[in-house]
Design an enzyme around this catalytic site. Structure first.
Site, PDB file in Angstrom:
ATOM      1  N   GLU A  90      56.485  36.935  34.088  1.00 54.94           N
ATOM      2  CA  GLU A  90      57.258  36.095  35.145  1.00 54.94           C
ATOM      3  C   GLU A  90      56.591  34.943  35.113  1.00 54.94           C
ATOM      4  O   GLU A  90      55.663  34.373  34.775  1.00 54.94           O
ATOM      5  CB  GLU A  90      56.971  36.705  36.645  1.00 54.94           C
ATOM      6  CG  GLU A  90      57.583  38.077  36.541  1.00 54.94           C
ATOM      7  CD  GLU A  90      57.604  38.823  37.927  1.00 54.94           C
ATOM      8  OE1 GLU A  90      58.335  39.241  38.371  1.00 54.94           O
ATOM      9  OE2 GLU A  90      56.485  38.872  38.388  1.00 54.94           O
ATOM     10  N   CYS A 103      53.788  27.830  37.724  1.00 52.04           N
ATOM     11  CA  CYS A 103      52.774  28.830  37.591  1.00 52.04           C
ATOM     12  C   CYS A 103      53.405  29.874  36.082  1.00 52.04           C
ATOM     13  O   CYS A 103      54.277  30.373  36.337  1.00 52.04           O
ATOM     14  CB  CYS A 103      52.537  29.564  38.657  1.00 52.04           C
ATOM     15  SG  CYS A 103      51.512  30.964  38.675  1.00 52.04           S
ATOM     16  N   CYS A 110      47.691  42.800  32.303  1.00 50.86           N
ATOM     17  CA  CYS A 110      46.383  42.235  32.125  1.00 50.86           C
ATOM     18  C   CYS A 110      45.494  43.417  32.165  1.00 50.86           C
ATOM     19  O   CYS A 110      45.676  44.379  32.894  1.00 50.86           O
ATOM     20  CB  CYS A 110      46.296  41.494  33.454  1.00 50.86           C
ATOM     21  SG  CYS A 110      44.759  40.662  33.794  1.00 50.86           S
ATOM     22  N   CYS A 114      41.700  43.253  38.609  1.00 50.02           N
ATOM     23  CA  CYS A 114      41.147  42.933  39.560  1.00 50.02           C
ATOM     24  C   CYS A 114      41.889  43.602  40.877  1.00 50.02           C
ATOM     25  O   CYS A 114      43.307  43.679  40.678  1.00 50.02           O
ATOM     26  CB  CYS A 114      41.571  41.343  39.879  1.00 50.02           C
ATOM     27  SG  CYS A 114      40.632  40.391  38.705  1.00 50.02           S
ATOM     28  N   CYS A 117      45.372  42.280  42.780  1.00 49.06           N
ATOM     29  CA  CYS A 117      46.287  41.631  41.927  1.00 49.06           C
ATOM     30  C   CYS A 117      47.297  42.683  41.483  1.00 49.06           C
ATOM     31  O   CYS A 117      46.974  43.591  40.743  1.00 49.06           O
ATOM     32  CB  CYS A 117      45.810  40.895  40.717  1.00 49.06           C
ATOM     33  SG  CYS A 117      46.955  40.007  39.620  1.00 49.06           S
ATOM     34  N   SER A 219      38.607  32.231  40.038  1.00 46.56           N
ATOM     35  CA  SER A 219      38.732  33.238  40.971  1.00 46.56           C
ATOM     36  C   SER A 219      37.485  33.804  41.104  1.00 46.56           C
ATOM     37  O   SER A 219      37.085  34.767  40.515  1.00 46.56           O
ATOM     38  CB  SER A 219      39.627  34.171  40.159  1.00 46.56           C
ATOM     39  OG  SER A 219      41.137  33.680  40.098  1.00 46.56           O
ATOM     40  N   HIS A 221      36.317  34.898  44.854  1.00 53.16           N
ATOM     41  CA  HIS A 221      36.367  35.773  45.597  1.00 53.16           C
ATOM     42  C   HIS A 221      35.323  36.621  46.406  1.00 53.16           C
ATOM     43  O   HIS A 221      35.577  37.310  47.296  1.00 53.16           O
ATOM     44  CB  HIS A 221      37.271  36.746  44.837  1.00 53.16           C
ATOM     45  CG  HIS A 221      38.401  36.585  44.343  1.00 53.16           C
ATOM     46  ND1 HIS A 221      39.572  35.555  44.966  1.00 53.16           N
ATOM     47  CD2 HIS A 221      39.054  36.524  43.243  1.00 53.16           C
ATOM     48  CE1 HIS A 221      40.350  35.304  44.042  1.00 53.16           C
ATOM     49  NE2 HIS A 221      40.108  35.621  42.826  1.00 53.16           N
ATOM     50  N   ASN A 295      48.495  38.698  49.769  1.00 56.77           N
ATOM     51  CA  ASN A 295      49.791  38.837  49.853  1.00 56.77           C
ATOM     52  C   ASN A 295      50.128  40.039  49.429  1.00 56.77           C
ATOM     53  O   ASN A 295      49.542  40.801  48.483  1.00 56.77           O
ATOM     54  CB  ASN A 295      50.595  38.091  48.873  1.00 56.77           C
ATOM     55  CG  ASN A 295      50.669  36.502  49.030  1.00 56.77           C
ATOM     56  OD1 ASN A 295      51.074  35.961  50.123  1.00 56.77           O
ATOM     57  ND2 ASN A 295      50.022  35.757  48.214  1.00 56.77           N
ATOM     58  N   CYS A 338      50.881  34.246  45.203  1.00 56.99           N
ATOM     59  CA  CYS A 338      49.829  34.848  44.470  1.00 56.99           C
ATOM     60  C   CYS A 338      49.473  36.282  44.497  1.00 56.99           C
ATOM     61  O   CYS A 338      49.438  36.906  45.597  1.00 56.99           O
ATOM     62  CB  CYS A 338      48.686  33.966  45.184  1.00 56.99           C
ATOM     63  SG  CYS A 338      47.189  34.124  44.186  1.00 56.99           S
TER      64      CYS A 338
END
Length: 361
Positions: A90, A103, A110, A114, A117, A219, A221, A295, A338
């Site tokens: 994407e 993006c 992946c 995480c 995600c 990243s 966090h 999100n 995100c």
């Protein structure tokens, strides 16, 4: 057959020389493809006719097929690009008042998992080639002109490696792609407008510092290892002490700030003490902090911090002198925000572990 989009300027010149052509032809080809968006060698008029005919047999400019296009109410566009018969990635275009960001993805799936995600849920298949990375930018530019007309849309000014995958586990192809994005004969973007985001692959951050001109985003966090180990598992291999040392080295050598990304997760990393710990960790550094409202992803049980909590978190950081912004959620109605990129990964290589990647050695 080699793909044109796999080569930066120097590599393309060397390839053409190996094929029996003069090196300067590489610059002509790049102008045709990147400036004129012409991918048919037969139409490149200042190239000798015989060479045009031969190039069509020696080099391809094929782009991944587009499987879907979704447009958000806010103007964000998400494309699903087919990489092969079973897998797709994407790419997201995010227009704003003063800029437009693309993006892009760097891997099919992946391996880092995480906890907030969606991409990690898909599993991991392989790295994208440089051509598959650059094709995302090339296609987006061309498609936007088709949709809006040449002068009626905000052209891509920023490219961020924040789509599917961990860019620094595909550093060779990502670094080459950055070269092409910055090249005046290609996309001609500013080195301040191309950003590589990483969860913290420390050896690759060190190589990026020496070998890549992209801006760096981390990243992060969490400011403590215990929490970060849970939500960003790569921290177990490269804990905060090592990560911050590599970041300090980047800042010292490049004289450029780092953006630290921080997803706000309810009662996990959004409390007052979390903000104070982050301020203590990053306060002495030339850093920018980007707070990202989580999100919601239906397959995960995490909850988003409310706006009041996010604002209080920001105020604590601001009072400590840290430049802090809250990212505006864009494209969540088409699952383009995100952390929401799933792509389509029907094949997986679950046996791959981070320590098997060249990037970690």
């Amino acid at each position: 057959m080699p793909n044109f989009f796999n080569y930066n300027r120097q590599e393309l010149a060397e390839l053409l020389e190996d094929l029996g052509y003069q090196k300067f032809r590489s610059e002509q080809l790049m102008r045709w493809v990147y400036h004129q968006q012409e991918t048919n060698f037969a139409k490149m008029q200042n190239i000798p006719k015989i060479m045009r005919s031969e190039l069509s047999k020696q080099l391809t400019t094929e782009l991944p097929p587009v499987q879907s296009e979704k447009v958000s109410s806010c103007g964000t566009i998400k494309w699903l690009l087919g990489i092969d018969a079973k897998n797709a990635i994407e790419t997201v275009y995010i227009p704003e008042s003063k800029r437009a960001t693309l993006c892009i993805s760097s891997q099919i799936g992946c391996a880092l998992a995480c906890q907030f995600c969606a991409t990690g849920l898909t599993g991991f298949l392989r790295n994208l080639t440089t051509a598959e990375i650059i094709s995302q930018v090339f296609y987006a530019n061309k498609r936007l002109e088709e949709i809006y007309g040449e002068n009626n849309f905000r052209k891509i000014s920023n490219v961020v490696f924040m789509g599917m995958g961990e860019p620094l586990l595909n550093e060779a192809n990502v670094f080459r792609a950055v070269d092409i994005l910055l090249d005046d004969l290609a996309f001609g973007l500013s080195k301040y407008k191309v950003t590589v985001s990483t969860s913290g692959i420390v050896p690759a951050i060190e190589r990026l510092t020496e070998n890549c001109k992209a801006a760096l985003a981390i990243s992060i966090h969490s400011a403590n290892d215990q929490t970060r180990n849970k939500i960003v598992p790569i921290n177990q291999r490269y804990p905060l002490e090592k990560l911050i040392k590599a970041c300090d080295n980047y800042t010292e050598k490049t004289k450029r700030p780092i953006t630290y990304e921080y997803v706000m997760l309810k009662k996990i990393n959004d409390q007052k003490e979390d903000a104070q710990a982050l301020a203590k960790l990053l306060g002495p550094r030339h850093a920018k902090i980007n707070l990202i409202p989580y999100n919601v992803i239906k397959d995960l049980k995490l909850e988003a911090s409310d706006q009041t909590t996010i604002q209080k978190f920001k105020e604590i950081l601001n009072k400590k002198g840290l430049i802090t912004t809250v990212r505006k959620t864009r494209g969540d109605d088409i699952s383009a925000a995100c952390g929401q990129l799933y792509g389509k990964v029907k094949e997986r290589n679950k046996k791959i572990r981070v320590n098997e990647y060249q990037a970690t050695r």
